[in-house]
Structures are given as structure tokens and as C-alpha cells.
Design a protein around this motif. Structure first.
Motif, PDB file in Angstrom:
ATOM      1  N   PRO A   7      44.685  23.212  27.185  1.00 36.20           N
ATOM      2  CA  PRO A   7      44.544  24.346  28.105  1.00 36.20           C
ATOM      3  C   PRO A   7      43.158  24.403  28.742  1.00 36.20           C
ATOM      4  O   PRO A   7      43.017  24.826  29.887  1.00 36.20           O
ATOM      5  CB  PRO A   7      44.790  25.567  27.216  1.00 36.20           C
ATOM      6  CG  PRO A   7      45.577  25.049  26.062  1.00 36.20           C
ATOM      7  CD  PRO A   7      45.134  23.624  25.861  1.00 36.20           C
ATOM      8  N   ALA A   8      42.140  23.960  28.031  1.00 33.45           N
ATOM      9  CA  ALA A   8      40.783  23.973  28.576  1.00 33.45           C
ATOM     10  C   ALA A   8      40.664  23.018  29.760  1.00 33.45           C
ATOM     11  O   ALA A   8      40.048  23.354  30.775  1.00 33.45           O
ATOM     12  CB  ALA A   8      39.770  23.602  27.494  1.00 33.45           C
ATOM     13  N   VAL A   9      41.262  21.842  29.650  1.00 29.81           N
ATOM     14  CA  VAL A   9      41.213  20.870  30.740  1.00 29.81           C
ATOM     15  C   VAL A   9      41.985  21.388  31.942  1.00 29.81           C
ATOM     16  O   VAL A   9      41.514  21.306  33.081  1.00 29.81           O
ATOM     17  CB  VAL A   9      41.770  19.501  30.275  1.00 29.81           C
ATOM     18  CG1 VAL A   9      41.908  18.547  31.448  1.00 29.81           C
ATOM     19  CG2 VAL A   9      40.886  18.907  29.194  1.00 29.81           C
ATOM     20  N   GLU A  10      43.146  21.960  31.704  1.00 22.50           N
ATOM     21  CA  GLU A  10      43.941  22.518  32.798  1.00 22.50           C
ATOM     22  C   GLU A  10      43.195  23.656  33.491  1.00 22.50           C
ATOM     23  O   GLU A  10      43.176  23.747  34.720  1.00 22.50           O
ATOM     24  CB  GLU A  10      45.289  23.005  32.278  1.00 22.50           C
ATOM     25  CG  GLU A  10      46.202  21.885  31.833  1.00 22.50           C
ATOM     26  CD  GLU A  10      47.492  22.391  31.227  1.00 22.50           C
ATOM     27  OE1 GLU A  10      47.815  23.590  31.409  1.00 22.50           O
ATOM     28  OE2 GLU A  10      48.186  21.600  30.577  1.00 22.50           O
ATOM     29  N   ARG A  14      41.917  23.782  37.450  1.00 18.85           N
ATOM     30  CA  ARG A  14      42.284  24.880  38.359  1.00 18.85           C
ATOM     31  C   ARG A  14      41.040  25.521  38.952  1.00 18.85           C
ATOM     32  O   ARG A  14      40.992  25.827  40.146  1.00 18.85           O
ATOM     33  CB  ARG A  14      43.121  25.926  37.625  1.00 18.85           C
ATOM     34  CG  ARG A  14      44.571  25.545  37.431  1.00 18.85           C
ATOM     35  CD  ARG A  14      45.409  26.737  36.989  1.00 18.85           C
ATOM     36  NE  ARG A  14      44.899  27.378  35.784  1.00 18.85           N
ATOM     37  CZ  ARG A  14      45.264  27.069  34.538  1.00 18.85           C
ATOM     38  NH1 ARG A  14      46.145  26.121  34.327  1.00 18.85           N
ATOM     39  NH2 ARG A  14      44.758  27.721  33.512  1.00 18.85           N
ATOM     40  N   GLU A  15      40.021  25.733  38.123  1.00 17.33           N
ATOM     41  CA  GLU A  15      38.779  26.345  38.600  1.00 17.33           C
ATOM     42  C   GLU A  15      38.083  25.447  39.620  1.00 17.33           C
ATOM     43  O   GLU A  15      37.605  25.924  40.652  1.00 17.33           O
ATOM     44  CB  GLU A  15      37.851  26.618  37.424  1.00 17.33           C
ATOM     45  CG  GLU A  15      36.574  27.325  37.827  1.00 17.33           C
ATOM     46  CD  GLU A  15      35.688  27.653  36.647  1.00 17.33           C
ATOM     47  OE1 GLU A  15      34.505  27.928  36.875  1.00 17.33           O
ATOM     48  OE2 GLU A  15      36.168  27.623  35.492  1.00 17.33           O
ATOM     49  N   LYS A  17      39.465  23.208  41.581  1.00 12.50           N
ATOM     50  CA  LYS A  17      40.261  23.210  42.812  1.00 12.50           C
ATOM     51  C   LYS A  17      40.003  24.480  43.610  1.00 12.50           C
ATOM     52  O   LYS A  17      39.857  24.439  44.830  1.00 12.50           O
ATOM     53  CB  LYS A  17      41.750  23.086  42.465  1.00 12.50           C
ATOM     54  CG  LYS A  17      42.638  22.900  43.656  1.00 12.50           C
ATOM     55  CD  LYS A  17      44.077  22.655  43.228  1.00 12.50           C
ATOM     56  CE  LYS A  17      44.955  22.387  44.428  1.00 12.50           C
ATOM     57  NZ  LYS A  17      46.327  22.081  44.044  1.00 12.50           N
ATOM     58  N   SER A  18      39.914  25.608  42.919  1.00 13.06           N
ATOM     59  CA  SER A  18      39.636  26.880  43.576  1.00 13.06           C
ATOM     60  C   SER A  18      38.246  26.865  44.220  1.00 13.06           C
ATOM     61  O   SER A  18      38.065  27.332  45.349  1.00 13.06           O
ATOM     62  CB  SER A  18      39.726  28.013  42.550  1.00 13.06           C
ATOM     63  OG  SER A  18      39.304  29.219  43.116  1.00 13.06           O
ATOM     64  N   GLN A  19      37.251  26.308  43.528  1.00 15.73           N
ATOM     65  CA  GLN A  19      35.892  26.231  44.072  1.00 15.73           C
ATOM     66  C   GLN A  19      35.830  25.302  45.277  1.00 15.73           C
ATOM     67  O   GLN A  19      35.131  25.594  46.252  1.00 15.73           O
ATOM     68  CB  GLN A  19      34.922  25.771  42.997  1.00 15.73           C
ATOM     69  CG  GLN A  19      34.668  26.811  41.933  1.00 15.73           C
ATOM     70  CD  GLN A  19      33.836  26.288  40.784  1.00 15.73           C
ATOM     71  OE1 GLN A  19      33.591  25.089  40.651  1.00 15.73           O
ATOM     72  NE2 GLN A  19      33.394  27.191  39.922  1.00 15.73           N
ATOM     73  N   GLU A  20      36.544  24.193  45.235  1.00 13.42           N
ATOM     74  CA  GLU A  20      36.568  23.264  46.363  1.00 13.42           C
ATOM     75  C   GLU A  20      37.183  23.929  47.594  1.00 13.42           C
ATOM     76  O   GLU A  20      36.690  23.771  48.708  1.00 13.42           O
ATOM     77  CB  GLU A  20      37.349  22.001  45.999  1.00 13.42           C
ATOM     78  CG  GLU A  20      36.635  21.106  45.016  1.00 13.42           C
ATOM     79  CD  GLU A  20      37.509  19.984  44.491  1.00 13.42           C
ATOM     80  OE1 GLU A  20      38.699  19.899  44.852  1.00 13.42           O
ATOM     81  OE2 GLU A  20      36.990  19.172  43.699  1.00 13.42           O
ATOM     82  N   GLN A  21      38.251  24.688  47.386  1.00 12.96           N
ATOM     83  CA  GLN A  21      38.897  25.382  48.501  1.00 12.96           C
ATOM     84  C   GLN A  21      37.958  26.430  49.082  1.00 12.96           C
ATOM     85  O   GLN A  21      37.829  26.554  50.298  1.00 12.96           O
ATOM     86  CB  GLN A  21      40.198  26.032  48.056  1.00 12.96           C
ATOM     87  CG  GLN A  21      40.934  26.727  49.184  1.00 12.96           C
ATOM     88  CD  GLN A  21      42.257  27.327  48.723  1.00 12.96           C
ATOM     89  OE1 GLN A  21      42.613  27.234  47.552  1.00 12.96           O
ATOM     90  NE2 GLN A  21      42.963  27.944  49.623  1.00 12.96           N
ATOM     91  N   ALA A  22      37.280  27.180  48.234  1.00  9.50           N
ATOM     92  CA  ALA A  22      36.346  28.204  48.708  1.00  9.50           C
ATOM     93  C   ALA A  22      35.199  27.562  49.479  1.00  9.50           C
ATOM     94  O   ALA A  22      34.746  28.095  50.492  1.00  9.50           O
ATOM     95  CB  ALA A  22      35.809  29.006  47.523  1.00  9.50           C
ATOM     96  N   GLU A  23      34.720  26.401  49.041  1.00 15.32           N
ATOM     97  CA  GLU A  23      33.639  25.695  49.721  1.00 15.32           C
ATOM     98  C   GLU A  23      34.072  25.250  51.122  1.00 15.32           C
ATOM     99  O   GLU A  23      33.293  25.333  52.065  1.00 15.32           O
ATOM    100  CB  GLU A  23      33.210  24.480  48.891  1.00 15.32           C
ATOM    101  CG  GLU A  23      32.068  23.700  49.475  1.00 15.32           C
ATOM    102  CD  GLU A  23      30.738  24.428  49.426  1.00 15.32           C
ATOM    103  OE1 GLU A  23      29.883  24.126  50.283  1.00 15.32           O
ATOM    104  OE2 GLU A  23      30.546  25.288  48.561  1.00 15.32           O
ATOM    105  N   ARG A  24      35.307  24.798  51.268  1.00 14.07           N
ATOM    106  CA  ARG A  24      35.799  24.362  52.579  1.00 14.07           C
ATOM    107  C   ARG A  24      35.898  25.515  53.566  1.00 14.07           C
ATOM    108  O   ARG A  24      35.806  25.313  54.776  1.00 14.07           O
ATOM    109  CB  ARG A  24      37.166  23.690  52.435  1.00 14.07           C
ATOM    110  CG  ARG A  24      37.111  22.295  51.871  1.00 14.07           C
ATOM    111  CD  ARG A  24      38.454  21.594  52.004  1.00 14.07           C
ATOM    112  NE  ARG A  24      39.516  22.270  51.290  1.00 14.07           N
ATOM    113  CZ  ARG A  24      39.905  22.012  50.048  1.00 14.07           C
ATOM    114  NH1 ARG A  24      39.295  21.060  49.372  1.00 14.07           N
ATOM    115  NH2 ARG A  24      40.891  22.674  49.485  1.00 14.07           N
TER     116      ARG A  24
END
Length: 61
Positions: A7-10, A14-15, A17-24
Motif C-alpha cells: 500500500p505504501a508503494v501504491e 498516486r501522490e 502522479k497527482s504532483q506531476e499533474q499539478a505541475e503541468r
């Protein structure tokens, strides 16, 4: 071998991916502001980093 991940890796993926989207979604001014915050205090001038993709067409201004 099973493809089950902890669960930690998942959660980390997810975190990220969310940060990459926010950066874009940031504008140039917001990126510059973040660069200023990330480098303060420092004696070197701040420059916004612009990723370059080899072989990509140049952007027209």
C-alpha cells in the motif's frame, strides 16, 4: 511472482502522479514563484527551468 505492491508503494505512485499533474497545470509565473521559494535564501540568481525534449520542434514565440 505476483504483481501485488505494498500500500505504501501504491500511495507514493498516486501522490507522484497527482504532483506531476499539478505541475503541468502551473503557469510560467507560478513556476517562477515556486523556483524563487525553492532557492531562497541563496546568492545565485533564480532561473526558471524549462525541460527540453531532444528532437522536439522549437516553440515559436
Amino acid at each position: 511472482m505476483a504483481n501485488d505492491q505494498s500500500p505504501a508503494v501504491e500511495s507514493l505512485r498516486r501522490e507522484q502522479k497527482s504532483q506531476e499533474q499539478a505541475e503541468r497545470e502551473l503557469t510560467s509565473d507560478q513556476k517562477l514563484e515556486r523556483a524563487l521559494k525553492d532557492t531562497f535564501p541563496a546568492s545565485d540568481p533564480v532561473a526558471q527551468q524549462v525541460p527540453i525534449t531532444p528532437g522536439a520542434a522549437e516553440e515559436q514565440k
